[in-house]
Scaffold this motif. Structure first.
Motif, mmCIF file in Angstrom:
data_model
loop_
_atom_site.group_PDB
_atom_site.id
_atom_site.type_symbol
_atom_site.label_atom_id
_atom_site.label_comp_id
_atom_site.label_asym_id
_atom_site.label_seq_id
_atom_site.Cartn_x
_atom_site.Cartn_y
_atom_site.Cartn_z
ATOM 1 N N ASP A 1 0.818 -1.210 -0.002
ATOM 2 C CA ASP A 1 -0.016 0.007 -0.153
ATOM 3 C C ASP A 1 0.785 1.113 -0.063
ATOM 4 O OD1 ASP A 1 -2.405 -1.369 0.105
ATOM 5 O OD2 ASP A 1 -2.139 -2.042 2.178
ATOM 6 N N GLY A 2 1.978 1.237 -0.226
ATOM 7 C CA GLY A 2 3.039 2.127 -0.326
ATOM 8 C C GLY A 2 3.263 2.661 1.295
ATOM 9 N N ARG A 3 3.185 2.114 2.408
ATOM 10 C CA ARG A 3 3.690 2.684 3.666
ATOM 11 C C ARG A 3 4.773 2.201 3.923
ATOM 12 N NH1 ARG A 3 -2.205 1.122 6.302
ATOM 13 N NH2 ARG A 3 -1.259 -1.102 5.524
ATOM 14 N N PRO A 4 5.590 3.045 4.650
ATOM 15 C CA PRO A 4 6.915 2.531 5.323
ATOM 16 C C PRO A 4 6.944 1.686 6.456
ATOM 17 C CG PRO A 4 6.512 4.789 5.807
ATOM 18 C CD PRO A 4 5.530 4.502 4.945
ATOM 19 N N PRO A 5 7.914 0.870 6.870
ATOM 20 C CA PRO A 5 7.656 0.408 8.290
ATOM 21 C C PRO A 5 7.504 1.254 9.371
ATOM 22 C CG PRO A 5 9.923 0.101 7.248
ATOM 23 C CD PRO A 5 9.144 0.791 6.123
ATOM 24 N N ARG A 6 6.848 0.903 10.171
ATOM 25 C CA ARG A 6 6.519 1.565 11.541
ATOM 26 C C ARG A 6 7.411 1.177 12.651
ATOM 27 N NH1 ARG A 6 0.500 3.769 10.263
ATOM 28 N NH2 ARG A 6 0.811 4.448 8.146
ATOM 29 N N HIS A 7 8.102 1.707 13.522
ATOM 30 C CA HIS A 7 9.015 1.353 14.273
ATOM 31 C C HIS A 7 8.359 1.495 15.519
ATOM 32 C CE1 HIS A 7 12.871 -0.436 15.526
ATOM 33 N NE2 HIS A 7 12.679 0.338 16.679
ATOM 34 N N THR A 8 8.495 0.700 16.447
ATOM 35 C CA THR A 8 7.803 0.975 18.093
ATOM 36 C C THR A 8 9.068 0.852 18.977
ATOM 37 O OG1 THR A 8 5.782 -0.452 17.430
ATOM 38 C CG2 THR A 8 6.169 0.144 19.584
ATOM 39 N N TRP A 9 9.201 2.205 19.600
ATOM 40 C CA TRP A 9 10.224 2.605 20.408
ATOM 41 C C TRP A 9 9.562 2.256 21.796
ATOM 42 C CZ3 TRP A 9 9.696 5.670 16.218
ATOM 43 C CH2 TRP A 9 10.645 5.674 15.257
ATOM 44 N N PHE A 10 9.830 1.133 22.621
ATOM 45 C CA PHE A 10 9.227 1.117 23.708
ATOM 46 C C PHE A 10 10.272 1.769 24.799
ATOM 47 C CE2 PHE A 10 6.994 -2.427 21.698
ATOM 48 C CZ PHE A 10 5.953 -2.563 22.523
ATOM 49 N N PHE A 11 10.043 2.896 25.360
ATOM 50 C CA PHE A 11 10.737 3.732 25.859
ATOM 51 C C PHE A 11 10.703 3.376 27.593
ATOM 52 C CE2 PHE A 11 12.839 7.261 27.742
ATOM 53 C CZ PHE A 11 13.826 7.741 26.845
ATOM 54 N N PRO A 12 11.839 3.443 28.333
ATOM 55 C CA PRO A 12 11.719 2.808 29.581
ATOM 56 C C PRO A 12 11.343 4.303 30.627
ATOM 57 C CG PRO A 12 13.940 3.075 28.902
ATOM 58 C CD PRO A 12 13.150 3.246 27.717
ATOM 59 N N LEU A 13 10.213 3.958 31.038
ATOM 60 C CA LEU A 13 10.000 5.348 32.439
ATOM 61 C C LEU A 13 11.088 5.558 33.044
ATOM 62 C CD1 LEU A 13 7.794 7.049 33.317
ATOM 63 C CD2 LEU A 13 7.095 5.220 34.838
ATOM 64 N N ASP A 14 11.720 4.307 33.610
ATOM 65 C CA ASP A 14 12.824 4.661 34.640
ATOM 66 C C ASP A 14 13.983 5.299 34.009
ATOM 67 O OD1 ASP A 14 12.468 1.722 33.513
ATOM 68 O OD2 ASP A 14 14.617 1.840 33.828
ATOM 69 N N GLU A 15 13.992 5.658 32.738
ATOM 70 C CA GLU A 15 15.043 6.436 31.828
ATOM 71 C C GLU A 15 14.684 7.613 31.285
ATOM 72 O OE1 GLU A 15 17.744 4.044 29.435
ATOM 73 O OE2 GLU A 15 17.911 2.562 31.125
ATOM 74 N N TYR A 16 13.300 8.019 31.758
ATOM 75 C CA TYR A 16 12.595 9.072 31.028
ATOM 76 C C TYR A 16 13.385 10.415 30.890
ATOM 77 C CZ TYR A 16 9.194 12.730 30.228
ATOM 78 O OH TYR A 16 8.639 13.738 29.728
ATOM 79 N N PHE A 17 13.405 11.016 29.616
ATOM 80 C CA PHE A 17 13.981 12.250 29.245
ATOM 81 C C PHE A 17 13.293 12.907 28.410
ATOM 82 C CE2 PHE A 17 17.593 14.961 27.709
ATOM 83 C CZ PHE A 17 17.902 15.683 28.634
ATOM 84 N N SER A 18 12.513 13.993 28.539
ATOM 85 C CA SER A 18 11.646 14.637 27.756
ATOM 86 C C SER A 18 11.985 14.925 26.425
ATOM 87 C CB SER A 18 11.180 16.004 28.499
ATOM 88 O OG SER A 18 10.270 16.606 27.687
ATOM 89 N N GLU A 19 13.557 15.473 26.187
ATOM 90 C CA GLU A 19 14.098 15.919 25.107
ATOM 91 C C GLU A 19 13.881 14.549 24.124
ATOM 92 O OE1 GLU A 19 18.566 16.402 23.578
ATOM 93 O OE2 GLU A 19 17.890 17.687 25.176
ATOM 94 N N HIS A 20 14.361 13.393 24.742
ATOM 95 C CA HIS A 20 14.434 12.163 23.869
ATOM 96 C C HIS A 20 12.926 11.764 23.210
ATOM 97 C CE1 HIS A 20 18.456 11.979 25.112
ATOM 98 N NE2 HIS A 20 18.388 10.983 25.940
ATOM 99 N N LEU A 21 11.963 11.786 24.161
ATOM 100 C CA LEU A 21 10.644 11.569 23.661
ATOM 101 C C LEU A 21 10.284 12.687 22.631
ATOM 102 C CD1 LEU A 21 10.443 9.528 25.967
ATOM 103 C CD2 LEU A 21 7.979 10.093 26.175
ATOM 104 N N GLU A 22 10.558 13.763 22.919
ATOM 105 C CA GLU A 22 10.065 14.806 21.955
ATOM 106 C C GLU A 22 10.719 14.410 20.507
ATOM 107 O OE1 GLU A 22 10.640 18.913 23.363
ATOM 108 O OE2 GLU A 22 9.903 18.676 25.265
ATOM 109 N N ARG A 23 11.883 14.207 20.582
ATOM 110 C CA ARG A 23 12.379 13.922 19.137
ATOM 111 C C ARG A 23 11.950 12.773 18.533
ATOM 112 N NH1 ARG A 23 18.529 14.565 18.334
ATOM 113 N NH2 ARG A 23 17.930 15.294 16.570
ATOM 114 N N LEU A 24 11.672 11.673 19.387
ATOM 115 C CA LEU A 24 10.949 10.489 18.633
ATOM 116 C C LEU A 24 9.696 10.760 18.285
ATOM 117 C CD1 LEU A 24 12.325 7.797 21.131
ATOM 118 C CD2 LEU A 24 13.044 7.957 18.828
ATOM 119 N N ALA A 25 9.095 11.584 18.867
ATOM 120 C CA ALA A 25 7.484 12.035 18.457
ATOM 121 C C ALA A 25 7.493 12.738 17.143
ATOM 122 C CB ALA A 25 6.805 12.995 19.802
#
Length: 210
Positions: free
Chosen positions: A70-94
Motif C-alpha cells: 500500500d506504499g506505507r513505510p515500516p513503522r517502528h515501535t520504540w518501547f521507551f523505559p519510564l525509569d530512563e525518562y528524558f523529555s527531550e528524547h521523547l520529543e525527538r522520537l515523537a
C-alpha cells in the motif's frame, strides 16, 4: 532480536496449506519490540543524544526504501523505559511518529515493587508519553482519556514477577497492567532465559495467577 530465518521457514508450509489459489496480496505483519534504551551502559548525556540523533537521521531514509504493497513505510515501535525518562528524547522520537514512521510505547524496569506504586508509575507514564505524542496520540494533547490504551514490555523479561522475585516484585502485575489500560504485552520471547513462557509464536490471553 531472535533469528528470524528458521521461523520463516517453519511458517512457509502453514501459508501454503491455508492459502488456496490466487487470493491477491497477503498481509504479513512483523512486530519488532524495541527495548529502546539510549542510556544503556550508563553512558553520558552526550552519548544518549548521539544515539537518539542517529535514529532521527537514519530511520526515515531506511524506511522510505522499504514500503509495503500500500506504499506505507515500516513503522517502528520504540518501547521507551519510564525509569530512563528524558523529555527531550521523547520529543525527538515523537517527531518521527508524527511523520508516520512509528510510535512510542511503554517499557519499565523495576525491582522489589508493589501493586500501588506500580499503578502510580504506569499512570504517570501514560500521562507523560501521551502528552508528548507517544502511545498513538497527537502531541501536546490533553487531558489524557481515562480509558487510554497502551502496549507494554517488561525490563529484564521479569513480567509478573517471573524471575525468582527479582526485577519486579509484583505477583499481580498482569491485573495492574489491565487495570491501567494495557491492551497487550510484547515482552516475550526471551528464550533461552528462564522467564520464557511455554507458549511461543502465538497471541494468547494470559491469566494472572499469583
Amino acid at each position: 532480536m531472535r533469528p528470524i530465518r528458521p521461523y520463516l521457514r517453519a511458517i512457509k508450509g502453514e501459508f501454503s496449506r491455508n492459502i488456496i489459489g490466487d487470493v491477491g496480496p497477503v498481509d504479513v505483519i512483523f512486530c519488532v519490540a524495541d527495548h529502546f534504551e539510549p542510556r544503556v551502559g550508563q553512558v553520558s548525556m552526550k552519548v544518549e543524544r548521539e544515539r537518539v540523533s542517529r535514529w532521527i537521521r537514519w530511520y526515515p531514509r531506511f524506511a522510505e526504501r522499504h514500503k509495503d504493497f500500500d506504499g506505507r513505510p515500516p513503522r517502528h515501535t520504540w518501547f521507551f523505559p519510564l525509569d530512563e525518562y528524558f523529555s527531550e528524547h521523547l520529543e525527538r522520537l515523537a517527531e518521527l511518529c508524527a511523520e508516520g514512521y512509528g510510535e512510542i510505547e511503554l517499557h519499565l524496569h523495576h525491582d522489589r515493587d508493589n501493586p500501588v506504586d506500580l499503578m502510580r508509575k504506569l499512570n504517570l507514564a501514560k500521562k507523560l508519553y501521551m502528552f508528548q505524542g507517544g502511545m498513538a496520540r497527537s502531541r501536546w494533547s490533553e487531558p489524557v482519556p481515562k480509558n487510554a490504551r497502551y502496549a507494554f514490555i517488561h525490563g529484564n523479561w521479569a513480567l509478573d514477577n517471573s524471575w525468582n522475585g527479582r526485577w519486579c516484585g509484583v505477583n499481580c502485575e498482569l491485573k495492574v497492567l489491565k487495570q491501567t489500560g494495557c491492551y497487550a504485552d510484547f515482552t516475550y520471547p526471551s528464550a533461552p532465559h528462564p522467564t520464557q513462557p511455554r507458549a511461543v509464536n502465538a497471541i494468547y490471553w494470559a491469566e494472572d495467577d499469583p
